[in-house]
Write a protein that holds these residues in place. Structure first.
Motif, mmCIF file in Angstrom:
data_model
loop_
_atom_site.group_PDB
_atom_site.id
_atom_site.type_symbol
_atom_site.label_atom_id
_atom_site.label_comp_id
_atom_site.label_asym_id
_atom_site.label_seq_id
_atom_site.Cartn_x
_atom_site.Cartn_y
_atom_site.Cartn_z
ATOM 1 N N VAL A 333 0.878 -1.168 0.000
ATOM 2 C CA VAL A 333 0.000 0.000 0.000
ATOM 3 C C VAL A 333 0.914 1.217 0.000
ATOM 4 C CG1 VAL A 333 -1.770 1.300 1.227
ATOM 5 C CG2 VAL A 333 -1.807 -1.200 1.262
ATOM 6 N N ARG A 334 0.711 2.096 -0.990
ATOM 7 C CA ARG A 334 1.595 3.244 -1.142
ATOM 8 C C ARG A 334 0.776 4.522 -1.074
ATOM 9 N NH1 ARG A 334 4.162 8.027 -3.188
ATOM 10 N NH2 ARG A 334 6.267 7.537 -3.941
ATOM 11 N N THR A 335 1.038 5.353 -0.069
ATOM 12 C CA THR A 335 0.428 6.672 0.025
ATOM 13 C C THR A 335 1.442 7.681 -0.504
ATOM 14 O OG1 THR A 335 1.257 7.171 2.253
ATOM 15 C CG2 THR A 335 -0.796 5.914 2.092
ATOM 16 N N LYS A 336 1.139 8.955 -0.390
ATOM 17 C CA LYS A 336 2.099 9.946 -0.876
ATOM 18 C C LYS A 336 3.383 9.948 -0.058
ATOM 19 C CE LYS A 336 -0.873 13.214 -3.287
ATOM 20 N NZ LYS A 336 -1.280 14.634 -3.431
ATOM 21 N N ARG A 337 3.307 9.553 1.188
ATOM 22 C CA ARG A 337 4.497 9.601 2.031
ATOM 23 C C ARG A 337 5.032 8.230 2.422
ATOM 24 N NH1 ARG A 337 5.396 12.751 7.880
ATOM 25 N NH2 ARG A 337 7.440 11.820 8.303
ATOM 26 N N ALA A 386 18.742 -14.439 4.293
ATOM 27 C CA ALA A 386 18.104 -15.736 4.039
ATOM 28 C C ALA A 386 16.599 -15.686 4.269
ATOM 29 C CB ALA A 386 18.731 -16.809 4.927
ATOM 30 N N THR A 387 16.145 -14.724 5.051
ATOM 31 C CA THR A 387 14.721 -14.531 5.311
ATOM 32 C C THR A 387 14.418 -13.038 5.219
ATOM 33 O OG1 THR A 387 15.055 -14.334 7.694
ATOM 34 C CG2 THR A 387 14.612 -16.545 6.823
ATOM 35 N N ARG A 388 13.143 -12.705 5.366
ATOM 36 C CA ARG A 388 12.759 -11.291 5.312
ATOM 37 C C ARG A 388 11.681 -11.023 6.344
ATOM 38 N NH1 ARG A 388 9.349 -11.804 -0.415
ATOM 39 N NH2 ARG A 388 10.088 -13.913 -0.733
ATOM 40 N N PRO A 389 11.472 -9.784 6.711
ATOM 41 C CA PRO A 389 10.413 -9.485 7.679
ATOM 42 C C PRO A 389 9.035 -9.694 7.060
ATOM 43 C CG PRO A 389 11.368 -7.462 6.839
ATOM 44 C CD PRO A 389 12.225 -8.581 6.318
ATOM 45 N N GLU A 390 8.076 -9.986 7.913
ATOM 46 C CA GLU A 390 6.702 -10.147 7.434
ATOM 47 C C GLU A 390 6.136 -8.817 6.959
ATOM 48 O OE1 GLU A 390 2.380 -11.632 9.199
ATOM 49 O OE2 GLU A 390 4.244 -12.412 10.046
ATOM 50 N N GLU A 391 6.573 -7.733 7.609
ATOM 51 C CA GLU A 391 6.083 -6.407 7.242
ATOM 52 C C GLU A 391 7.250 -5.434 7.069
ATOM 53 O OE1 GLU A 391 1.698 -6.229 9.342
ATOM 54 O OE2 GLU A 391 3.427 -5.525 10.500
ATOM 55 N N GLU A 392 7.095 -4.543 6.097
ATOM 56 C CA GLU A 392 8.062 -3.475 5.883
ATOM 57 C C GLU A 392 7.304 -2.158 5.797
ATOM 58 O OE1 GLU A 392 10.999 -4.336 2.700
ATOM 59 O OE2 GLU A 392 10.056 -6.325 2.613
ATOM 60 N N LEU A 393 7.883 -1.119 6.363
ATOM 61 C CA LEU A 393 7.289 0.218 6.304
ATOM 62 C C LEU A 393 8.400 1.220 6.032
ATOM 63 C CD1 LEU A 393 4.751 2.037 6.715
ATOM 64 C CD2 LEU A 393 5.458 2.248 9.125
ATOM 65 N N TYR A 394 8.160 2.106 5.063
ATOM 66 C CA TYR A 394 9.173 3.089 4.689
ATOM 67 C C TYR A 394 8.563 4.481 4.647
ATOM 68 C CZ TYR A 394 11.673 -1.106 3.355
ATOM 69 O OH TYR A 394 12.268 -2.348 3.381
ATOM 70 N N ASP A 395 9.290 5.435 5.193
ATOM 71 C CA ASP A 395 8.948 6.841 5.080
ATOM 72 C C ASP A 395 9.658 7.359 3.836
ATOM 73 O OD1 ASP A 395 8.742 9.599 5.198
ATOM 74 O OD2 ASP A 395 9.152 9.735 7.346
ATOM 75 N N LEU A 396 8.924 7.522 2.750
ATOM 76 C CA LEU A 396 9.532 7.833 1.465
ATOM 77 C C LEU A 396 10.094 9.242 1.402
ATOM 78 C CD1 LEU A 396 6.850 6.120 -0.782
ATOM 79 C CD2 LEU A 396 9.104 5.231 -0.161
ATOM 80 N N THR A 415 0.520 4.604 11.872
ATOM 81 C CA THR A 415 0.625 4.567 10.408
ATOM 82 C C THR A 415 0.639 3.135 9.914
ATOM 83 O OG1 THR A 415 1.839 6.663 10.334
ATOM 84 C CG2 THR A 415 2.070 5.189 8.434
ATOM 85 N N LEU A 416 1.423 2.293 10.578
ATOM 86 C CA LEU A 416 1.501 0.887 10.202
ATOM 87 C C LEU A 416 0.135 0.213 10.314
ATOM 88 C CD1 LEU A 416 3.228 -1.607 9.450
ATOM 89 C CD2 LEU A 416 3.628 -1.944 11.903
ATOM 90 N N ALA A 417 -0.568 0.469 11.398
ATOM 91 C CA ALA A 417 -1.883 -0.152 11.610
ATOM 92 C C ALA A 417 -2.876 0.306 10.546
ATOM 93 C CB ALA A 417 -2.398 0.190 13.004
ATOM 94 N N ALA A 418 -2.837 1.583 10.181
ATOM 95 C CA ALA A 418 -3.775 2.103 9.190
ATOM 96 C C ALA A 418 -3.518 1.495 7.817
ATOM 97 C CB ALA A 418 -3.664 3.625 9.127
ATOM 98 N N LEU A 419 -2.251 1.404 7.433
ATOM 99 C CA LEU A 419 -1.920 0.847 6.118
ATOM 100 C C LEU A 419 -2.184 -0.660 6.083
ATOM 101 C CD1 LEU A 419 1.301 2.837 5.176
ATOM 102 C CD2 LEU A 419 -1.077 3.326 4.639
ATOM 103 N N ARG A 420 -1.934 -1.324 7.181
ATOM 104 C CA ARG A 420 -2.239 -2.757 7.258
ATOM 105 C C ARG A 420 -3.739 -2.987 7.060
ATOM 106 N NH1 ARG A 420 -0.971 -3.890 12.557
ATOM 107 N NH2 ARG A 420 1.223 -4.322 12.120
#
Length: 487
Positions: A333-337, A386-396, A415-420
């Motif tokens: 999910v990509r918002t403006k920020r 070798a593995t990755r996180p279940e969730e990623e969040l970036y402040d663009l 922010t994470l909860a809203a996008l999830r």
């Protein structure tokens, strides 16, 4: 302020077009230009190294979209979605190059959008670059119920008939087409921090940028042909990429390099000339947008919306599933920020085996070599894990290269909860079919095919399955830099 001027200009142009149609005046033609594997790396988007005068001029004469996104970072699902106005995950065409042999049909009432234009009297075409008589790329994961195009060139239409002419350009797809007349100095290339900074990868990135220049030359030839035929004054021009650049963390990934694309619209009246829009746009919005330009009411089942809507998107959703033999399921999910990424297979590596990447991406070999030698930087290590996180969040805004995952930072919990929640709601609303795995028979077929293809490529390069990353890098250095290692 920027969006207000954009909407005012666009609304005026649309009202003008609708008024002309109501008076039985000629409907606008639409020239639809698509280039493969390209991010907003052209001159008008701020890349001073790249000379793209024709696309830059097109942007100066129209609207440049700074936040346009493919619904998928690989061609066949992205194009399947774009040509139906539906998310690829909604209509079962989300796995790359699926349904090639099973005569898969789109679910009712979904159609290829060209059928709506044909019903409205338009002549619809699909051409390949500047080869006016050759059909262009489709690469859909379904079999259409009717012939999707009437020809390859607008000159094949009846006199006075309006047209929707799609032209596909492959120049930015690997292998790159270098520009011998306007070479780009690899030393001046701005590599992202997740890329090892080596002469080899600078050369590879410069080759990509040069291919944009070659693309621009051919787009210029197409636009000149439109003018020479006296059609520019009644033709809307739409240009965009099909998905992002063919580099590591680009194509096949939901980072910006994989999903963000250039998009430019030029209207005949010139009212919107030089406008820049930062509205969020998805390529599934192309279908309803072009229909409105042509005076066609978009059917209600379409999941896109007009890019000229007075209520711009709050966010876009993008999805990646199996690519070739590499089984995966990722959503973002990509918002403006912000960008939220959900990895449904966190136990798997980012860089799972993929024969296409092993064959075409020298950066893969360099990253593997640097990992073996303990040279990876903090920005490069996560992608090689070798593995990755279940969730990623970036402040663009603060982290445009998406190298600092803040999903675990409590300051961004809301922010994470809203996008999830946005993603969960979207999955339920659209009936995301990626939740149902393909059969083992299908995935085994693709893996066997890829391994066989990979071994053949290795043989032609004088390599084997046991060859070290250093030996792979040596192959690429010889190929791209020459035996002496100089560019």
């Amino acid at each position: 302020m920027r969006r207000r001027s954009f909407l005012a200009a666009s609304a005026g142009a649309l009202a003008f077009a609708v008024g002309r149609h109501a008076n039985a005046a000629p409907r606008p033609n639409i020239l639809w230009i698509i280039s493969e594997d390209i991010s907003p790396d052209i001159g008008c988007y701020g890349n001073a190294l790249v000379q793209t005068p024709h696309l830059d001029r097109l942007a100066a004469q129209g609207i440049r979209y700074d936040a346009a996104f493919a619904s998928c970072p690989v061609c066949s699902p992205a194009r399947s979605a774009m040509m139906t106005g539906m998310y690829q995950t909604s209509i079962g065409v989300h796995n790359h190059r699926s349904h090639r042999d099973d005569n898969y049909r789109l679910p009712e009432p979904v159609k290829v959008i060209t059928s709506y234009f044909r019903d409205a009297g338009y002549f619809v075409t699909n051409g390949r670059g500047t080869d006016w008589e050759r059909g262009g790329k489709t690469d859909w994961n379904f079999t259409p119920d009717e012939k999707p195009f009437d020809g390859t060139d607008w000159r094949q239409r009846k006199a006075g008939q309006p047209f929707l002419a799609q032209y596909n350009f492959s120049l930015t797809h690997r292998d790159f087409k270098r520009d011998s007349e306007r070479p780009i100095d690899p030393a001046k290339v701005d590599l992202p921090p997740y890329y090892p900074d080596t002469p080899l990868l600078r050369r590879d990135w410069a080759d990509y940028l040069e291919s944009l220049q070659v693309l621009d030359t051919q787009v210029g030839a197409l636009l000149k042909r439109l003018e020479d035929d006296g059609l520019a004054d009644n033709t809307i021009v739409l240009y965009h990429g099909d998905h992002g650049r063919p580099h590591v963390r680009g194509k096949q990934w939901l980072y910006e390099g994989g999903i963000r694309v250039p998009m430019i619209v030029r209207k005949p009246d010139g009212a919107s000339a030089g406008t820049v829009s930062d509205d969020l746009v998805s390529l599934i919005d192309v279908a309803p947008t072009m229909m409105k330009w042509a005076g066609i009411s978009p059917p209600k089942h379409l999941e896109g919306q007009s890019i000229e809507s007075e209520t711009p998107r709050e966010f876009v959703v993008c999805a990646r599933d199996r690519c070739d033999e590499t089984v995966d399921r990722i959503r973002c999910v990509r918002t403006k920020r912000f960008k939220f990424i959900k990895n449904f297979y966190p136990e798997r590596a980012y860089l799972q085996f993929n024969a296409y990447k092993k064959k075409q991406y020298p950066a893969v070999s360099v990253l593997e070599q640097w990992q073996a030698e303990g040279k990876l930087t903090d920005a490069q290590k996560p992608f090689m894990a070798a593995t990755r996180p279940e969730e990623e969040l970036y402040d663009l805004q603060a982290d445009p290269h998406e190298v600092k995952n803040i999903a675990g930072d409590g300051a961004y919990a809301d922010t994470l909860a809203a996008l999830r929640k946005h993603l969960i709601d979207w999955i339920e609303k659209t009936g995301d079919k990626g939740a149902v795995p393909e059969s083992k028979e299908i995935t085994d077929y693709w893996m066997d095919e890829a391994r066989g293809r990979h071994e053949k490529v290795l043989k032609t390069r004088g390599l084997t399955l046991d060859s070290t990353p250093e030996e792979h890098v040596a192959y690429w250095e010889k190929r791209l830099l020459g035996k002496g290692g100089a560019s």
